[in-house]
Design a protein around this motif. Sequence first.
Motif, short mmCIF file in Angstrom:
data_model
loop_
_atom_site.label_atom_id
_atom_site.label_comp_id
_atom_site.label_asym_id
_atom_site.label_seq_id
_atom_site.Cartn_x
_atom_site.Cartn_y
_atom_site.Cartn_z
N LEU A 21 -60.69 23.72 -18.35
CA LEU A 21 -60.01 22.42 -18.35
C LEU A 21 -58.54 22.58 -17.97
CD1 LEU A 21 -61.42 20.77 -21.61
CD2 LEU A 21 -62.26 20.53 -19.27
N ASN A 22 -57.91 23.63 -18.46
CA ASN A 22 -56.51 23.86 -18.13
C ASN A 22 -56.32 24.13 -16.64
OD1 ASN A 22 -53.83 23.95 -19.11
ND2 ASN A 22 -53.83 26.18 -19.10
N CYS A 23 -57.28 24.86 -16.04
CA CYS A 23 -57.23 25.08 -14.59
C CYS A 23 -57.33 23.76 -13.84
CB CYS A 23 -58.36 26.02 -14.17
SG CYS A 23 -58.16 27.74 -14.71
N ALA A 24 -58.18 22.87 -14.34
CA ALA A 24 -58.32 21.56 -13.70
C ALA A 24 -57.04 20.75 -13.81
CB ALA A 24 -59.48 20.80 -14.33
N LEU A 25 -56.41 20.77 -14.98
CA LEU A 25 -55.15 20.05 -15.16
C LEU A 25 -54.07 20.58 -14.22
CD1 LEU A 25 -55.12 19.84 -19.07
CD2 LEU A 25 -55.38 17.91 -17.49
N GLU A 26 -54.04 21.90 -14.06
CA GLU A 26 -53.05 22.50 -13.17
C GLU A 26 -53.33 22.14 -11.72
OE1 GLU A 26 -49.50 24.61 -12.70
OE2 GLU A 26 -50.52 24.03 -14.56
N ALA A 27 -54.60 22.16 -11.33
CA ALA A 27 -54.97 21.77 -9.96
C ALA A 27 -54.61 20.31 -9.70
CB ALA A 27 -56.46 22.00 -9.74
N ARG A 28 -54.90 19.47 -10.67
CA ARG A 28 -54.59 18.04 -10.54
C ARG A 28 -53.09 17.82 -10.40
NH1 ARG A 28 -56.82 13.12 -14.22
NH2 ARG A 28 -55.02 11.75 -14.06
N LYS A 29 -52.30 18.57 -11.16
CA LYS A 29 -50.84 18.42 -11.10
C LYS A 29 -50.31 18.67 -9.71
CE LYS A 29 -48.19 21.50 -13.20
NZ LYS A 29 -47.54 22.23 -14.33
N HIS A 30 -51.00 19.56 -8.97
CA HIS A 30 -50.56 19.91 -7.62
C HIS A 30 -51.38 19.19 -6.54
CE1 HIS A 30 -47.69 23.04 -8.82
NE2 HIS A 30 -48.52 23.28 -9.81
N HIS A 31 -52.11 18.14 -6.95
CA HIS A 31 -52.83 17.28 -6.01
C HIS A 31 -53.87 18.05 -5.19
CE1 HIS A 31 -49.83 14.33 -7.11
NE2 HIS A 31 -48.87 15.16 -6.74
N LEU A 32 -54.53 19.01 -5.85
CA LEU A 32 -55.61 19.75 -5.21
C LEU A 32 -56.95 19.12 -5.58
CD1 LEU A 32 -54.38 23.39 -5.95
CD2 LEU A 32 -54.19 22.14 -3.79
N ASP A 33 -57.88 19.09 -4.63
CA ASP A 33 -59.23 18.59 -4.90
C ASP A 33 -60.01 19.65 -5.67
OD1 ASP A 33 -58.86 16.18 -3.55
OD2 ASP A 33 -59.34 17.12 -1.61
N TYR A 34 -60.48 19.31 -6.84
CA TYR A 34 -61.15 20.28 -7.72
C TYR A 34 -62.40 19.65 -8.32
CZ TYR A 34 -59.73 17.51 -11.65
OH TYR A 34 -59.61 16.46 -12.52
#
Length: 327
Positions: A21-34
Motif C-alpha cells: 500500500l505504501n508503494c501505491a501511495l508513493e506511486a500515486r504521489k508522483h502521478h504514476l499509473d499503478y
Amino acid sequence: MYLCDMEMLDILIIGGGPIGLNCALEARKHHLDYLIIEKGTIVNSLYNYPLYMKFFSTAEKLEIGEIPFISAATKPGRQEALEYYQGITRQKGLNIHLYEKVLNVLRHDGYFQIKTTKTSYQAKNVIIATGFYDIPNLMEIPGEELPKVKHYYTEPYPYAQQKIVVVGSSNSAVDAALETYRKGAEVTMIIRHAEISPNVKYWVKPDIENRIAEGSIKAHFHSALVEIKEHSVIFGDENGILQEIDNDFVLAMTGYLPDFDFLKNSGIELQGDCLNPFYHPETMETNVKNLYLAGVVCGGKDTHLWFIENSRIHAEMIVNDIISKSN
C-alpha cells in the motif's frame, strides 16, 4: 473493472500489505499509473494474525503515506491496524484488485507480462511486496499432516480443556501458550533452544517465564518433536532421549517463509543458506532490471530482519529509482 490487457502500467505491485500500500501511495504521489494485485483481502497477512495480537511497534512506526495512525493504546492491535490500512485504501481510492493471485512474472523486451488467476497485465516495472506469512515453515516429521496440527493460531477458545503442544518460543508461540493456558488448556511447550526467545515482547516475556517456573505451563528446552500421532506426540531432547505424551492439538508456531519458487521463477537470484534474494540496497532493484523487492520478502528465511517500521522507506527508494530512469 479490470484493465485492458494491452494497457501498459508504470508499476504493478504484487501484495496488498502495508508495504505494498505504501508503494501505491508513493506511486500515486508522483502521478504514476499503478495497480496492486492481492490474492486475499487488504492487508491479508494482518487479517490472519491472532485476533488479540498486539504489535511490538508503537502506532507512529506503523504509519504509511504520512497518514496519522491514531491508537488509544500504546501498542495497537490487529483490529486497529486493519481499520487503519483498509481505511487508507478506501479513503485514498487506491487501485487494488483483491482475491486475485499472480501466477508468474515474465520479462520481455522493456516490459513485464504478469499473468494472474483472472487475467494478464503489462507493466514497465514490478514491485514484489508479498511478505512471508503464507507458507508455514514445516517440521517435516511423521504426522504433521494430521488435522490436529495447526500452523496458524487465531484464538484460544477451541483449545479449552485440551492437551496442547506449542512448538517454538517466539512471540506467536508464547502468545498461543499463554492464551490457551488461560482458557483452561494443559499446555506443553517444545523448544529447540535453551530459553524463551530474547525477541519476545518485553511485557510478555516475564509472564511466560513465570508460568514455566511455577509449572503452570510445562516447557522442554533443547527439544524437538519427532513424531505426531492421533492422540499423542513424541519428542526428543539433546541427548536423544525420547518421551511420549498425550496430546489433542499441536500448535506448530515454527515461522513462515516467502514463496521462494515464485521469486526464482521471476528470475531473482537467491543467495546463501537463508535464500536471501538479491537486490541493490540503494534502490531495492533485483538482478532483473526494473523488478523490485519491498518489505519483509527481502530477508529470505531471515523473516525477523524487516518489519513495517524499517521497510516503509522501500517505497520511496523504489519510486525515486523508477523516476530517475525515466528522466
